[in-house]
Design a protein around this motif. Sequence first.
Motif, PDB file in Angstrom:
ATOM      1  N   ALA A  38      87.166  -3.472  17.645  1.00  0.00           N
ATOM      2  CA  ALA A  38      87.335  -4.103  18.960  1.00  0.00           C
ATOM      3  C   ALA A  38      88.284  -3.311  19.847  1.00  0.00           C
ATOM      4  CB  ALA A  38      87.851  -5.528  18.783  1.00  0.00           C
ATOM      5  N   SER A  42      86.232   3.862  22.450  1.00  0.00           N
ATOM      6  CA  SER A  42      84.871   3.846  22.982  1.00  0.00           C
ATOM      7  C   SER A  42      84.082   2.723  22.328  1.00  0.00           C
ATOM      8  CB  SER A  42      84.171   5.185  22.729  1.00  0.00           C
ATOM      9  OG  SER A  42      83.749   5.290  21.385  1.00  0.00           O
ATOM     10  N   ASP A  43      82.873   2.484  22.865  1.00  0.00           N
ATOM     11  CA  ASP A  43      81.994   1.457  22.312  1.00  0.00           C
ATOM     12  C   ASP A  43      81.218   1.941  21.090  1.00  0.00           C
ATOM     13  OD1 ASP A  43      82.708  -0.345  24.276  1.00  0.00           O
ATOM     14  OD2 ASP A  43      81.076   0.237  25.621  1.00  0.00           O
ATOM     15  N   ALA A  44      81.351   3.210  20.741  1.00  0.00           N
ATOM     16  CA  ALA A  44      80.521   3.784  19.683  1.00  0.00           C
ATOM     17  C   ALA A  44      80.663   3.057  18.345  1.00  0.00           C
ATOM     18  CB  ALA A  44      80.827   5.276  19.521  1.00  0.00           C
ATOM     19  N   LEU A  46      81.393  -0.034  17.684  1.00  0.00           N
ATOM     20  CA  LEU A  46      80.739  -1.339  17.777  1.00  0.00           C
ATOM     21  C   LEU A  46      79.224  -1.174  17.805  1.00  0.00           C
ATOM     22  CD1 LEU A  46      80.776  -4.383  18.100  1.00  0.00           C
ATOM     23  CD2 LEU A  46      81.190  -4.075  20.552  1.00  0.00           C
ATOM     24  N   ARG A  47      78.727  -0.192  18.544  1.00  0.00           N
ATOM     25  CA  ARG A  47      77.270   0.046  18.562  1.00  0.00           C
ATOM     26  C   ARG A  47      76.760   0.371  17.164  1.00  0.00           C
ATOM     27  NH1 ARG A  47      78.275   3.034  23.333  1.00  0.00           N
ATOM     28  NH2 ARG A  47      78.102   4.972  22.143  1.00  0.00           N
ATOM     29  N   ASP A  92      78.852  -9.655  17.333  1.00  0.00           N
ATOM     30  CA  ASP A  92      79.063 -10.357  18.604  1.00  0.00           C
ATOM     31  C   ASP A  92      80.490 -10.890  18.723  1.00  0.00           C
ATOM     32  OD1 ASP A  92      76.534  -9.803  19.421  1.00  0.00           O
ATOM     33  OD2 ASP A  92      75.860 -11.879  19.560  1.00  0.00           O
ATOM     34  N   ARG A  95      82.532  -7.978  19.667  1.00  0.00           N
ATOM     35  CA  ARG A  95      82.276  -7.693  21.086  1.00  0.00           C
ATOM     36  C   ARG A  95      83.076  -8.659  21.971  1.00  0.00           C
ATOM     37  NH1 ARG A  95      77.330  -7.761  20.552  1.00  0.00           N
ATOM     38  NH2 ARG A  95      76.940  -5.537  20.389  1.00  0.00           N
ATOM     39  N   ARG A  98      86.611  -7.522  22.009  1.00  0.00           N
ATOM     40  CA  ARG A  98      86.748  -6.321  22.844  1.00  0.00           C
ATOM     41  C   ARG A  98      86.785  -6.690  24.329  1.00  0.00           C
ATOM     42  NH1 ARG A  98      86.568  -1.028  22.115  1.00  0.00           N
ATOM     43  NH2 ARG A  98      85.613   0.356  23.652  1.00  0.00           N
ATOM     44  N   ARG A  99      86.061  -7.734  24.674  1.00  0.00           N
ATOM     45  CA  ARG A  99      85.947  -8.162  26.070  1.00  0.00           C
ATOM     46  C   ARG A  99      87.144  -9.018  26.502  1.00  0.00           C
ATOM     47  NH1 ARG A  99      81.407 -10.307  25.214  1.00  0.00           N
ATOM     48  NH2 ARG A  99      82.061 -12.471  25.059  1.00  0.00           N
ATOM     49  N   TYR A 104      91.949 -11.167  21.634  1.00  0.00           N
ATOM     50  CA  TYR A 104      92.255 -10.084  20.692  1.00  0.00           C
ATOM     51  C   TYR A 104      93.731 -10.117  20.300  1.00  0.00           C
ATOM     52  CZ  TYR A 104      93.197  -5.492  18.773  1.00  0.00           C
ATOM     53  OH  TYR A 104      93.621  -4.484  17.948  1.00  0.00           O
TER      54      TYR A 104
END
Length: 311
Positions: A38, A42-44, A46-47, A92, A95, A98-99, A104
Amino acid sequence: MTIGRTGHSKGCEKAEKPPCACACGGAEHGWQEGLAIAAAPSDAPLREFAQAADQAWDQAAKEAADSTARRRKPWQQKEKGQQAAVRAFVADVVRWLRRDQDLYGAAERLGEPFRISRDKDPEDPRRRFTPEEDERFVESHVIPRLRREFGDQRIDAFQQHARNAHFWCELLAQTARALDEFRTRYDQAKQAVVTALTSIGEQRPDGWAALLPERVVIRRAVELVFEQLPRAATGGVAVEDAFRLVWPARVLAVLMCREPRRHPAVLEYCVKPITREGSAQVREQVKDRLRQAFPATWPAPPGSVPGAPGG
């Protein structure tokens, strides 16, 4: 005493499912990796995590379909499908962390007292911590406190049963339930968790009966967790602040458990509320997977046909 990392592995922090085999007894299982993903630059990561969950689901669905064709029985998901559905759900949740930086931060602070030992100083890994620093660590961390109060031998035995019985994620799930139910009534919430963990009347994970002779340790563990809750909520000491931790407790229990298919309290008090909470933004695709993976316990959406895929 000097606190080290002996008996705990980084693999436990990254684990995707039980059982836990290290000295943390499940208390550090999985959740630190979830927080790391999180917080990644980068988002990598999590992807990659979400893609692995999708691939696991596709493979489980294919195996289930093949089995249905051979046996001519209704399509249903078994263990692999349940694990894959939960993994997609965890993606999710990560995610969401992270948002939502407030969520967090609260989850990170709530997780801290569950650590069993301090990490090395990142600025100087060879530095030895002073007795005063070690004492402060013990005072603010649940399992080191239990070790000081009950002795290593007794807590080692307790932790062996705890890892098999999902004790620490059960404690978190019951804490989330009590904080949500009792709202501002701190002592009643704490006693409700003690009662839940020391009774035999409700459904518990396999192996729970082996923990019950240690009701004194269980009660003390709950007291120590509740002692830390206000600090985890805001960094303060006002007990009413602890009631802000309902969602962080649910999130941490999910990240710690990773196997709610065998853990009714995590499924009921954490997974289900998170899927219903709009701010979590659990994808409809993931909700469908959960319904297919847990048809006996997951409510079908309004207007759906019972037993139909996705219903």
